[in-house]
Write an enzyme that holds these catalytic residues in place. Structure first.
Site, PDB file in Angstrom:
ATOM      1  CB  CYS A  49      -0.947  -0.015   1.197  1.00  0.00           C
ATOM      2  SG  CYS A  49      -0.112  -0.270   2.768  1.00  0.00           S
ATOM      3  CG  HIS A 304      -3.983   0.470   4.603  1.00  0.00           C
ATOM      4  ND1 HIS A 304      -3.500  -0.290   3.561  1.00  0.00           N
ATOM      5  CD2 HIS A 304      -5.022   1.191   4.098  1.00  0.00           C
ATOM      6  CE1 HIS A 304      -4.216  -0.033   2.474  1.00  0.00           C
ATOM      7  NE2 HIS A 304      -5.139   0.863   2.780  1.00  0.00           N
TER       8      HIS A 304
END
Length: 1286
Positions: A49, A304
Site C-alpha cells: 500500500c 496501512h
C-alpha cells in the site's frame, strides 16, 4: 493487531457469492471495469500500500508523468531485449511508463504492480513486507536517477524535486558568517511539540540556535570559542515541495517507539517567503498549493497507507455527495415528502425492510454483498439472527420474491422491479473516450458529452477535484475531508505541494492520452480489446441458464395439480439458453424444437411440489429479457396454450398452490378383529402402524390451496353432515385423552365458519392429516366426541403391556439370568401405571421379598434403560404406548412433583457407571448439588454442577445456583456432572491461546520469530496432525484471553492479536488468521464464521485454541474441510511435501467427490488414484474406497455414503495419502516412520501390561526459559536493484 489495514476494498460489481441464476467461475472472471470516478486503482500485493500511494501521487503529478513519457525506446531500450546480454535496457523507467499508461488508458478497476516490483529485483515475500513511504520516496527517486544516467531525462527528478538549504553561523564577536549549502529532496519536519506545519517551518528556518555558556562556537576568524547564532534558510525552491512529517518518535523512558497522533494542521496553500534567504521576488514565486496527502493508518509497527490526491488535469469524474449539491430548502422538502409518502418501516417484516433499504439508495440498487451490512445498520440485527429461522437465507428470500426484487449488473446487485437501474450503467473506458477519436491536443477531447444512458457530469466546485485512492478503490472526497487527517491514528504522513505558477494547458484537461507515446497508446488499445473480448465471453458463459421444459400433452390435471402421464422420473426437456435474450426469442426457439406444435404457445413458470407440478406467472411480454423476467438456472417452464390442459382449465398463481393432504377415514369392516390381530403382530415387530393403525386408513390427496373446506368435502364425495377434523397436537386436549399415549389420538372438529375458509387461510400444509367422519361413526367405541375434540381409540388401545423383570439394573449378567421372566399385563390407555406394576409384582411373585422397592422403566431401541416412569399417571398420560415392553427394576420411582436424575463426579459418565438420585422439581441447584455430594460422601463447598453437551461430554455449568431445576428446564432422566472448583464468572470465558508455527513458512515467508514470556510446550507424543513442508509444526503458549461468550469469532481474533507475545504478528485482516480448537493438545477443529458467537461455536471456559497465520485470506464454509494432502513418491515409501487442500463437501461428501477434487488438484484421472487417511495416533493408514452402498430393508433406499461420518469421520487437519496407480505399483501407504511408531506403541503396551511406567516425560517441554525476552520481527531494509548504465 492491525486488522483491516491491508484489506483491499471489495471490487465494485464483484461479489464473492454468486446469485442463484448463474454459476460464477471466479478463476476465469475478467477484471471489472472502472467505477464512477473513471480512475484506476492499484492492486495490493499484500503489503504494498505504501508503494501504491506514492505511485498514484507521481501519476497525478503531470510534469513528472510527461517527463517520463518523453523518454523513448531509443534512450530506454525495449523490454523484449532485457534478457540479451549486450542490450542496455532501462527496465525500471520502462515498466513505470507501462504502468502509468495502464492507469490512464486501460479500462479496468485496478492495475497490478507485479512487473514493476519484479524490475526492482523484489521476490514474492517483498510484496508482503511493510515499509516506510518516506524511505521509498528517496530510494525510488535514487533508482530512477541511476537508471536514467546518460539520457535526456537524467536530471528531471533533480529539476522537479531538489532544493537547497543554506545553513549559516554568525559570530557574535566579529560578525563573521560561515555558510554551508545542503541539497534536499524532501523536508523532514517535526510533529512532536508543535501544532502546525507553519510552526514547524518557523522553528526550522526563522528561530536561531544560540551557542553560549558551555556550548560555545570556535570562530575561524577570531580563532577562539565565542558566542554565535546558527540559522537555516531555503535558498532554492523546487517546483514541487515534499514535506515528510515525523510522526514516529522514541520513548526513552519505556524504550519503545510510538506514533504522534495529536492535532497537526497544514494549509491547502502555503507561502514560503518567510523561510527563504531571498525574499524580493513575486508572491507566486513562494506560493505552493497542496495536491497530495499520503495518509498512514495504524501504529508504529504496522499499518496501512492510502492517499488523497487533487486531480489537476481533471482526468476523473468527480461527483460531490448528494447532500452537498442540494439546497437546504430542497432537502427540507424532500424530508417532508419522505415522511408523507414512504411507509413506516416494519422491522419484523423482511420484505418491508429490504424494500425500504433499496429504495433509499440513490441508484435504487444495492450490492448483494453489502445488503447484509445495510440491513444491520437499519435494524441493528443481522439477517441470520432475526429472519433466517423463519424465512431461510437472504438469497433464497430474494429469489422467492422475484415479483418484488430483481438481480442486475450480472447478478451482483439487487434492485426493485418497479424501478430497476438502467442495464447500461458502465461508463466508457478512458481509452474508448479518447483513443478512438484522436490523440492530438486540438481534437477537442477535453469536451465530453454524456451518452444517452449516462448522467451529465455535475459541475465540480473549483479546486474540489479530490479523490481518495485506497489501493483498488477510488472514491470522490470533499476538500474539507482533508482536515480529518490532522490527528488520530489515521493521519497525514507526507504532504506534496506544487508551485502555484505551474499551469496546465487547456488541451491536457480531461485528456488521459495527452503526451502518452503512441506505442503505449497502442498497447492500451490492444489490452482494452482483449478485456472486452474476455468480458463478452465471460458474460456469455455466465448468462447461460439451464431450463426444464414441460409440455402440456404430457400432463393431466389431477387433485389440483398437474401430473405426468408417464411414470418416467425425468419427463422434462432440458434447454440451455442465454438469459439476456428475450422471452420472444425463447418462444421462437421452442417453436423450432417442437415442429408439430399447433396454435398459441404460452410459457408459464412452474414448480414441482409434493402434490405435483403447479403453474405460477405466465411470461407475456416478449420484449422482456429472461433476466428481467426472473428466469434463473433450473427454472421449470410449462409450455401450453394458456387456457387448458387435456380439456381441463388450470388455476395458476401462488394462491392456488396445491396442498398434499393425508385423508384419514374409519376402517371398521367385518374383518376388523382379524385385522387387529395382524396389525398387533406388525406393531410388535415394527413399533407402529403404517396405515394409521387398526380402525383407520390413510390416503394422500392433493387440493388447490385456494379451495374451501366445503369444496374439499364435496370433492371427497362426502355427505353434507360429515365432519372434517384436524389432528390436534398438545394443549389441554392432550390431557383429556387426545395425546399419543396408549395409541389414542386427538382431533379437532373444524367449526362451521372454517368450512368457508380456504386451505391457505387455514394454514394447512403438505402432509397435514384430515379426518373424515360420518355421524354414525360415533356409534362405534373407536370414536368419542367431547365438544369440538374427537378422540380416536383404536382396538389396539385395549390390548396389553409386557413387563420384564431385571434384578440387576447395571451390568449385563443379571439380565441374561432373568431373561425368561416376562409377563403380559392387560391394560388400557387410562390404566394407572401403579396398577400395572402391582399386577406384574403379583404375577412374578415378588411380593414375598420384604422391604423391596421396584419401579417401571422404558427401554430405548438400543436396549438402554430410560428413567423410571411416574406411577401416579395413566399409561396414556405417561406417554407409554400399549403393546410395548416395560422393565421392572429395583429402585424407587419418582412422583409427579419429582425428578429422576443421574450424576457422576469429576468426569463425563461412562455406560452403566452413573449414580441415581430423586429430587423435587422445586429443588434449587445448590440443594441438588448438596444432595449429590451427601450421596457420595464428599465434603466441601468448592464444587459446582455442569450439564452434558450433545456429544455426551462435560458442558456448560449451571450458573444460577438459587434457581430451581424446573426453571432451568432440567428434564427427567438428565445426567449432571459434579465438577470440582468454583463457578466461573457469568458470561465470560478464559481461553488459553497457543501459536501454531510452521518452521518453513516462518523462515521463508516471514523471516521472523515471535517469542514472549509465555512458556513453550510441545505435543505430548511429539506429533502434530498439521505439517507443512514435511516439518512438524511447533505449538507455543502465548497467553490467556478473557472474552464474553456473546462475542463473535472476529472479536476473538482481534483480542488474540493484542497479546504481548503476538504484537509483532502482522496480518492485513483477521481473515488472514486461522483459529483451531484444540483437543488433547492437538489442533482438532477450525472455528468458522467471523460473525458467529463463541457460544454458538460451543467454546467453553478453559478450551484451548490455537492461532495460525496465513498467507492469504480464508473464510471456510460449514462443510468445507481443510485436508493435508500428500502424494506418494512412485516406487518409494515416502511422500512429497504435503499441501493444504480445501474440499467442499456441502453437496457431496462421498469418496467419489473427494477423489474428483484431488484429481482436479493434481491434474490426474480420478480412476487412477488410491486414497487413504492417516491415523497419527496409531501410525496407520486407512484406505478409502467406494464401498458397497448399504440398503435399508425398511425404506428400500440406498444409504448415503459420507466420509464425514463413520468409519472415516474426516475433519479439519486430517492427512490424506494419494497414490497414482498409473506410475506407482506400491499400494501400501505405510512409511518407515509409521513402522517405527507402531513398534513404539507395541513396546509401550507391553510395558503397561507388565506394570511398568510409560516411557517419555514432558518435563523438559514444560520448563520455563529464564530470561526470555520479547523479540520482534527484524526490520528488512528497503532496496531497489538498478543496473549499471554509466
Amino acid at each position: 493487531m492491525f486488522g483491516n489495514l491491508f484489506e483491499e476494498e471489495e471490487e465494485e460489481g464483484f461479489s464473492s457469492t454468486s446469485s442463484k441464476g448463474r454459476v460464477a467461475k471466479v478463476g476465469d472472471e475478467p477484471p471489472p471495469p472502472r467505477g464512477k470516478s473513471n480512475l484506476c486503482g492499484i492492486k495490493n500485493q499484500g503489503g504494498t500500500c505504501y508503494l501504491n500511494s506514492l505511485l498514484q501521487t507521481l501519476l497525478f503529478t503531470p510534469e513528472f508523468r510527461e517527463e517520463l513519457f518523453s523518454l523513448g525506446p531509443d534512450e530506454l531500450g525495449c523490454l523484449e531485449d532485457k534478457d540479451k546480454p549486450e542490450a542496455k535496457v532501462r527496465v525500471i523507467p520502462l515498466e513505470l511508463q507501462r504502468l502509468f499508461a495502464r492507469l490512464l488508458l486501460v479500462d479496468q478497476q485496478s492495475a497490478t504492480t507485479a512487473d514493476l516490483t519484479d524490475s526492482f529485483g523484489w521476490n514474492s515475500s517483498e510484496g508482503t513486507n511493510q515499509h516506510d513511504v518516506q524511505e521509498l520516496n528517496r530510494i525510488l527517486f535514487s533508482a530512477l536517477e541511476n537508471s536514467l544516467v546518460g539520457t535526456s531525462g537524467s536530471t528531471f527528478i533533480h529539476r522537479l524535486y531538489h532544493g537547497t538549504i543554506v545553513n549559516s553561523i554568525v559570530c557574535k564577536e566579529c560578525g563573521n558568517v560561515s555558510q554551508r549549502q545542503e541539497d534536499f529532496l524532501d523536508l523532514t519536519v517535526c510533529v512532536c511539540g508543535v501544532s502546525s506545519l507553519e510552526e514547524a517551518l518557523w522553528n526550522m528556518f526563522v528561530e536561531e540556535e544560540l551557542f553560549e555558556g558551555n556550548n560555545l562556537y570556535r570562530c575561524a576568524q577570531c580563532d577562539r570559542l565565542v558566542n554565535a547564532a546558527k540559522s537555516a534558510k531555503l535558498q532554492k525552491l523546487p517546483p514541487f515541495m515534499t514535506m515528510s512529517l515525523l510522526r514516529f518518535s522514541f520513548d526513552f523512558a519505556k524504550f519503545e517507539r510510538y506514533k504522534e497522533t495529536g492535532r497537526y494542521s497544514f494549509p491547502l496553500t502555503i507561502n514560503l517567503r518567510p523561510f527563504c534567504e531571498q525574499t524580493d521576488g513575486e508572491d507566486s514565486d513562494y506560493t505552493y498549493d497542496l495536491f497530495s496527502v499520503i495518509i498512514h493508518k495504524g501504529g508504529c509497527y504496522g499499518g496501512h497507507y492510502h492517499v488523497y490526491i487533487r486531480d489537476i488535469d481533471e482526468l476523473g469524474q468527480w461527483e460531490p455527495p448528494e447532500e452537498d449539491v442540494k439546497p437546504k430548502t430542497q432537502k427540507k422538502v424532500k424530508e417532508v415528502e419522505k415522511e408523507v409518502y414512504e411507509p413506516k418501516l416494519q422491522e419484523d417484516d423482511p420484505l418491508s425492510v429490504l424494500t425500504a433499504i433499496i429504495a433509499q439508495e440513490p441508484s435504487k440498487s444495492v450490492l448483494l454483498d453489502q445488503l447484509g451490512q445495510k440491513l444491520m445498520n437499519e435494524i441493528g440485527s443481522s439477517w441470520s439472527k432475526k429472519f433466517r429461522k423463519h424465512y431461510g437465507p437472504i438469497g433464497k428470500f430474494l429469489q422467492s420474491h422475484n415479483d418484488v426484487f430483481m438481480l442486475v449488473s450480472n447478478g451482483t446487485r439487487v434492485a426493485l422491479k418497479a424501478n430497476p437501474p438502467s442495464p447500461v450503467t458502465e461508463l466508457p473506458g478512458p481509452a474508448e473516450q479518447t483513443i478512438n477519436s484522436s490523440t492530438t491536443p486540438d481534437s477537442g477531447d477535453s469536451e465530453q458529452h454524456p451518452g444517452p444512458n449516462q448522467k451529465p457530469e455535475p459541475e465540480p466546485v473549483q479546486g474540489s477535484h479530490w479523490f481518495d485512492l485506497n489501493d483498488s478503490a477510488v472514491t470522490s472526497i470533499r476538500e474539507s475531508d482533508i482536515e480529518k487527517q490532522f490527528q488520530g491514528k489515521e493521519s497525514a504522513y507526507m504532504l506534496f505541494y506544487r508551485k502555484t505558477q505551474l499551469h496546465r494547458p487547456q488541451e491536457a484537461l480531461n485528456n488521459p492520452p495527452y503526451k502518452v507515446p503512441s506505442h503505449l497508446i497502442q498497447m492500451a488499445q490492444d489490452e482494452n480489446i482483449k478485456l472486452h473480448q474476455m468480458r463478452e465471453k465471460f458474460e456469455a458463459t455466465n448468462n447461460t441458464v439451464e431450463l426444464h421444459l414441460h409440455l402440456a400433452p404430457s400432463y393431466r390435471l389431477e387433485n389440483g395439480a398437474l401430473q405426468p402421464l408417464s411414470k418416467e422420473p425425468n419427463g422434462s426437456i432440458p434447454l440451455s439458453f442465454d438469459r439476456r435474450k428475450t422471452v420472444g426469442d425463447l418462444r421462437l426457439a421452442i417453436y423450432q424444437m417442437q415442429e408439430l406444435w399447433e396454435g398459441d404457445m404460452a410459457l408459464t413458470v412452474a414448480k414441482s411440489l409434493p402434490a405435483g407440478l403447479h403453474l405460477y406467472n405466465t411470461l407475456r411480454d416478449d420484449s422482456v429479457s429472461l433476466y428481467s423476467a426472473g428466469i434463473y438456472t433450473n427454472t421449470d417452464l410449462f409450455v401450453w396454450n394458456g387456457r387448458e390442459v387435456c380439456g381441463a382449465s388450470v388455476l395458476i398463481g401462488a394462491e392456488w398452490e396445491p396442498v398434499l393432504l393425508t385423508v384419514v377415514r374409519p376402517y371398521l369392516g367385518e374383518d376388523v378383529e382379524q385385522h387387529v390381530e395382524d396389525e398387533a403382530e406388525y406393531e410388535e415387530s415394527k413399533g407402529g402402524f403404517e396405515n394409521g393403525g387398526p380402525g383407520l386408513k390413510k390416503e394422500a390427496r392433493g387440493f388447490a390451496g385456494g379451495v374451501t373446506l366445503s369444496e374439499v368435502k364435496e370433492a371427497l364425495g362426502e355427505p353434507k353432515e360429515s365432519l372434517l377434523c384436524q389432528e390436534h397436537k398438545g394443549g389441554k386436549g392432550r390431557e383429556q385423552g387426545a395425546g399419543e399415549g396408549g395409541g389414542a389420538s386427538g382431533w379437532r372438529v373444524f367449526p362451521p365458519d372454517d368450512m368457508q375458509r380456504t386451505l391457505k387461510e387455514l394454514s394447512l400444509k403438505d402432509g397435514d392429516a384430515l379426518l373424515v367422519l360420518e355421524p354414525q361413526s360415533f356409534d362405534s367405541s373407536v370414536f368419542t366426541r367431547n365438544g369440538d375434540l374427537v378422540t380416536v381409540t383404536t382396538p389396539s388401545d385395549s390390548r396389553w403391556l409386557q413387563v420384564e423383570f431385571r434384578s440387576h439394573v447395571k451390568g449385563g449378567e443379571g439380565e441374561k439370568e432373568e431373561e425368561g421372566k416376562r409377563i403380559k399385563v392387560l391394560a388400557t390407555g387410562s390404566t394407572l401405571l401403579t396398577e400395572v406394576k402391582q399386577r406384574a409384582i403379583e404375577e412374578l411373585m415378588l411380593q414375598e421379598l420384604p422391604g423391596a422397592q421396584y419401579c417401571l422403566r422404558q427401554v430405548d431401541c438400543t436396549g438402554k434403560l430410560l428413567p423410571p416412569v411416574c406411577e401416579e399417571l395413566s399409561v396414556r398420560d405417561a406417554g407409554v404406548r400399549l403393546m410395548t415392553t416395560l422393565t421392572l427394576c429395583p429402585g424407587k420411582g419418582p412422583k409427579a412433583s419429582q425428578l429422576f436424575l443421574q450424576f457422576t463426579v469429576g468426569t463425563a459418565p461412562s455406560a452403566g457407571m452413573e449414580m441415581d438420585i430423586i429430587v423435587e422439581k422445586t429443588c434449587t441447584v445448590k440443594e441438588c448439588l448438596q444432595a449429590m455430594l451427601d450421596a457420595v460422601g464428599i465434603d466441601g463447598t468448592c464444587w459446582h454442577l455442569r450439564r452434558l453437551d450433545w456429544c455426551e461430554e462435560v458442558g456448560e455449568p449451571l450458573m444460577e445456583e438459587d434457581a430451581s431445576l424446573s426453571e432451568l428446564k432440567i428434564s427427567n432422566g438428565e445426567t449432571l456432572v459434579v465438577t470440582e472448583g468454583h463457578l466461573p464468572p457469568k458470561g465470560f470465558l478464559k481461553i488459553p491461546v497457543w501459536l501454531y508455527r510452521d518452521p518453513k513458512n516462518v523462515e521463508a515467508d516471514f523471516n521472523h520469530t515471535i517469542s514472549g514470556p509465555a512458556e513453550e510446550a510441545l505435543m505430548e507424543d511429539g506429533q502434530c496432525p498439521l505439517v507443512s513442508g514435511g516439518n512438524t509444526a511447533e505449538l507455543k503458549s502465548v497467553g490467556l484471553v478473557e472474552i464474553s461468550d456473546e462475542a463473535m469469532l472476529e472479536d476473538l481474533k482481534a483480542q488474540v492479536l493484542t497479546l504481548p507475545a503476538l504484537q509483532d504478528m502482522c496480518v492485513p485482516t483477521t481473515g488472514f488468521m486461522r483459529v483451531w480448537q484444540m483437543e488433547g493438545r492437538r489442533p482438532a477443529r477450525i472455528l468458522r464464521g467471523p460473525q458467529v458467537t463463541l457460544k454458538k461455536l460451543k467454546l467453553s471456559n478453559g478450551t484451548d485454541i490455537c492461532v495460525q497465520q496465513l498467507l492469504k485470506e480464508e473464510d471456510l464454509g460449514p462443510k468445507e474441510v481443510l485436508l493435508n494432502v500428500k502424494m506418494g513418491v512412485p516406487g518409494e515409501r515416502f511422500y512429497y511435501p504435503p499441501e493444504e487442500l480445501v474440499w467442499n463437501a456441502s453437496h457431496d461428501s462421498s469418496p467419489r467427490s473427494l477423489r474428483s477434487c484431488l484429481a482436479a488438484h493434481f491434474g490426474l484421472s480420478p480412476d487412477s488414484l488410491l486414497l487413504a487417511k492417516h491415523q497419527p495416533d496409531k501410525h496407520m493408514w486407512e484406505e478409502i474406497s467406494n464401498w458397497t452402498q448399504q440398503v435399508s430393508k425398511k425404506k428400500k433406499k440406498k444409504k448415503a455414503e459420507s466420509l464425514l461420518g463413520a468409519p472415516f469421520h474426516l475433519k479439519d487437519g486430517d492427512t490424506i495419502g494419494v497414490k497414482n496407480l498409473l506410475i506407482d505399483n506400491n499400494r501400501k501407504f505405510t512409511t518407515v516412520e509409521d513402522e517405527q511408531g507402531q513398534q513404539r506403541l507395541r513396546e509401550q503396551a507391553e510395558q503397561r501390561r507388565k506394570g511398568g511406567q510409560a516411557a517419555g516425560s514432558n518435563d523438559a517441554g514444560s520448563q520455563k526459559k529464564a530470561g526470555q525476552t520479547k523479540s520482534r520481527k527484524p526490520e528488512v531494509a528497503l532496496s531497489i536493484n538498478v543496473g549499471v548504465f554509466r
